[in-house]
Motif scaffolding. Structure first.
Motif, PDB file in Angstrom:
ATOM      1  N   ARG A  62       0.843  -1.201   0.000  1.00  0.00           N
ATOM      2  CA  ARG A  62       0.000   0.000   0.000  1.00  0.00           C
ATOM      3  C   ARG A  62       0.874   1.245   0.000  1.00  0.00           C
ATOM      4  NH1 ARG A  62      -4.027   3.087  -1.565  1.00  0.00           N
ATOM      5  NH2 ARG A  62      -5.070   4.269   0.087  1.00  0.00           N
ATOM      6  N   CYS A  63       1.885   1.262   0.843  1.00  0.00           N
ATOM      7  CA  CYS A  63       2.810   2.400   0.886  1.00  0.00           C
ATOM      8  C   CYS A  63       3.506   2.589  -0.453  1.00  0.00           C
ATOM      9  CB  CYS A  63       3.858   2.193   1.981  1.00  0.00           C
ATOM     10  SG  CYS A  63       3.252   2.378   3.662  1.00  0.00           S
ATOM     11  N   MET A  64       3.996   1.493  -1.019  1.00  0.00           N
ATOM     12  CA  MET A  64       4.716   1.573  -2.290  1.00  0.00           C
ATOM     13  C   MET A  64       3.806   2.083  -3.401  1.00  0.00           C
ATOM     14  SD  MET A  64       7.834   0.677  -1.700  1.00  0.00           S
ATOM     15  CE  MET A  64       8.515   0.236  -3.276  1.00  0.00           C
ATOM     16  N   ASN A  65       2.578   1.620  -3.428  1.00  0.00           N
ATOM     17  CA  ASN A  65       1.635   2.064  -4.464  1.00  0.00           C
ATOM     18  C   ASN A  65       1.325   3.551  -4.317  1.00  0.00           C
ATOM     19  OD1 ASN A  65       1.424  -0.459  -5.688  1.00  0.00           O
ATOM     20  ND2 ASN A  65      -0.295  -1.092  -4.397  1.00  0.00           N
ATOM     21  N   LEU A  67       3.276   5.825  -3.019  1.00  0.00           N
ATOM     22  CA  LEU A  67       4.466   6.607  -3.324  1.00  0.00           C
ATOM     23  C   LEU A  67       4.812   6.617  -4.810  1.00  0.00           C
ATOM     24  CD1 LEU A  67       6.574   5.468  -0.250  1.00  0.00           C
ATOM     25  CD2 LEU A  67       5.804   7.804  -0.698  1.00  0.00           C
ATOM     26  N   GLN A  68       4.189   5.736  -5.573  1.00  0.00           N
ATOM     27  CA  GLN A  68       4.427   5.731  -7.013  1.00  0.00           C
ATOM     28  C   GLN A  68       3.834   6.964  -7.682  1.00  0.00           C
ATOM     29  OE1 GLN A  68       2.922   2.031  -8.590  1.00  0.00           O
ATOM     30  NE2 GLN A  68       4.865   0.970  -8.289  1.00  0.00           N
ATOM     31  N   SER A  69       2.743   7.484  -7.110  1.00  0.00           N
ATOM     32  CA  SER A  69       2.050   8.607  -7.740  1.00  0.00           C
ATOM     33  C   SER A  69       2.549   9.961  -7.247  1.00  0.00           C
ATOM     34  CB  SER A  69       0.539   8.502  -7.492  1.00  0.00           C
ATOM     35  OG  SER A  69       0.255   8.474  -6.103  1.00  0.00           O
ATOM     36  N   LYS A  70       2.993  10.045  -5.974  1.00  0.00           N
ATOM     37  CA  LYS A  70       3.512  11.306  -5.452  1.00  0.00           C
ATOM     38  C   LYS A  70       4.240  11.059  -4.143  1.00  0.00           C
ATOM     39  CE  LYS A  70      -0.440  12.823  -2.653  1.00  0.00           C
ATOM     40  NZ  LYS A  70      -1.341  13.951  -2.327  1.00  0.00           N
ATOM     41  N   ASP A  71       4.947  12.090  -3.673  1.00  0.00           N
ATOM     42  CA  ASP A  71       5.646  11.984  -2.389  1.00  0.00           C
ATOM     43  C   ASP A  71       4.671  12.154  -1.235  1.00  0.00           C
ATOM     44  OD1 ASP A  71       8.103  11.629  -3.590  1.00  0.00           O
ATOM     45  OD2 ASP A  71       8.590  13.765  -3.583  1.00  0.00           O
ATOM     46  N   VAL A  98       9.651   1.459   4.016  1.00  0.00           N
ATOM     47  CA  VAL A  98       9.839   2.354   2.866  1.00  0.00           C
ATOM     48  C   VAL A  98      10.837   3.469   3.190  1.00  0.00           C
ATOM     49  CG1 VAL A  98       7.628   1.853   1.759  1.00  0.00           C
ATOM     50  CG2 VAL A  98       7.736   3.647   3.494  1.00  0.00           C
ATOM     51  N   TYR A 101      14.500   2.540   2.524  1.00  0.00           N
ATOM     52  CA  TYR A 101      14.927   2.606   1.126  1.00  0.00           C
ATOM     53  C   TYR A 101      14.948   4.043   0.603  1.00  0.00           C
ATOM     54  CZ  TYR A 101      14.659  -2.475   0.772  1.00  0.00           C
ATOM     55  OH  TYR A 101      14.870  -3.829   0.933  1.00  0.00           O
ATOM     56  N   TYR A 103      12.420   6.048   0.351  1.00  0.00           N
ATOM     57  CA  TYR A 103      11.208   6.428  -0.375  1.00  0.00           C
ATOM     58  C   TYR A 103      10.411   7.495   0.373  1.00  0.00           C
ATOM     59  CZ  TYR A 103      12.134   2.155  -3.036  1.00  0.00           C
ATOM     60  OH  TYR A 103      12.721   1.198  -3.813  1.00  0.00           O
TER      61      TYR A 103
END
Length: 205
Positions: A62-65, A67-71, A98, A101, A103
Motif C-alpha cells: 500500500r505504501c509503495m503504491n 508513493l508511485q504517484s507522489k511523495d 519504505v 529505502y 522512499y
C-alpha cells in the motif's frame, strides 16, 4: 483468541474483531482460506500468518503504491494506513520499511515543497500547509534556515507587489479604506503585519 465480531466494510472486505478489542481487515477470500468465523477461536499459526505475513505485506505494498504517484510525509502515510484499519505496529513497520529505502524522506519533502511554493506563498502559509501534512515546525524552520544560508530566501515584498498590481492598488492615491481592505486581504494570504505595512507604502506604478 476468539473472533467476537465480523463486520462487512464492502462486499469483499471485512473488519475482524478479536476478543472485543483487536481489529484488522481481511478480504473475503482470505477469511475463507483461514476459516475465520464469528465465535470461533483463531489458532496460533493462523494468527501469526495474519500479523506476520498477510497484513505486513499488504501494508508495505500500500505504501509503495501510494508513493508511485507522489511523495508523502511520514504522517500522511500513517494517516492513509490508519484509514485502512491496519494495526499500529503494522503501520510502524511498513513506514519504517519504505523509509529504509529512502522512499519517505520528510526533509527532502519539506525542501522540495518550500522551493516549489516560495515564489507564490508567504512563509507563514507554507509553514501552515506543511504542518497540516504532519511535518514538525522545527524541521520546517531548519530547512528554511538552510535555504537562507545557501542564498535562497522568500522575497515577500516582491510577492506582495505582484498581488497589489493585480488588484490595481496605488499607494499614492489609495484611501484609508482601500488600505484597510488590502491589509486584510494580504493578512489572509499569510503575510505578517510588518511586511504588509512596508509593501503598502511602496510605489509600484
Amino acid at each position: 483468541m476468539t473472533v467476537t465480531d465480523i463486520m462487512p466494510i464492502t462486499k469483499s472486505r471485512y473488519r475482524i474483531v478479536l476478543d472485543e478489542e483487536l481489529t484488522f481487515v481481511l478480504y473475503k477470500g482470505e477469511m475463507n482460506r483461514l476459516h475465520i468465523q464469528r465465535g470461533e477461536e483463531i489458532m496460533e499459526d493462523t494468527y501469526l500468518r495474519i500479523f506476520h505475513e498477510i497484513l505486513p505485506k499488504r501494508a508495505k505494498l500500500r505504501c509503495m503504491n501510494l508513493l508511485q504517484s507522489k511523495d508523502y510525509t511520514h504522517r500522511q502515510l500513517e494517516d492513509k494506513l490508519k484509514k485502512g484499519e491496519y494495526p499500529e505496529e503494522i503501520i510502524e513497520d511498513a513506514i519504517a520499511y519504505v523509509e529504509s529505502y529512502g522512499y519517505v524522506d520528510d526533509e527532502k519533502y519539506v525542501r522540495n515543497f518550500i522551493e516549489y511554493n516560495m515564489s507564490k506563498k508567504s512563509r507563514m502559509r507554507i509553514e501552515n500547509d506543511l504542518m497540516r501534512k504532519g511535518v514538525r515546525r522545527d524541521l520546517i524552520g531548519k530547512i528554511f534556515d538552510e535555504l537562507k544560508e545557501s542564498g535562497t530566501e522568500i522575497d515577500e515584498i516582491a510577492m506582495i507587489q505582484k498581488l497589489l498590481l493585480k488588484k490595481n492598488y496605488n499607494s499614492k492615491s489609495a484611501t484609508d479604506e482601500e488600505r484597510r481592505k488590502m491589509y486584510a486581504f494580504l493578512s489572509r494570504r499569510g503575510f505578517g503585519s510588518d511586511v504588509i505595512g512596508r509593501a503598502l507604502l511602496l510605489d509600484i506604478t
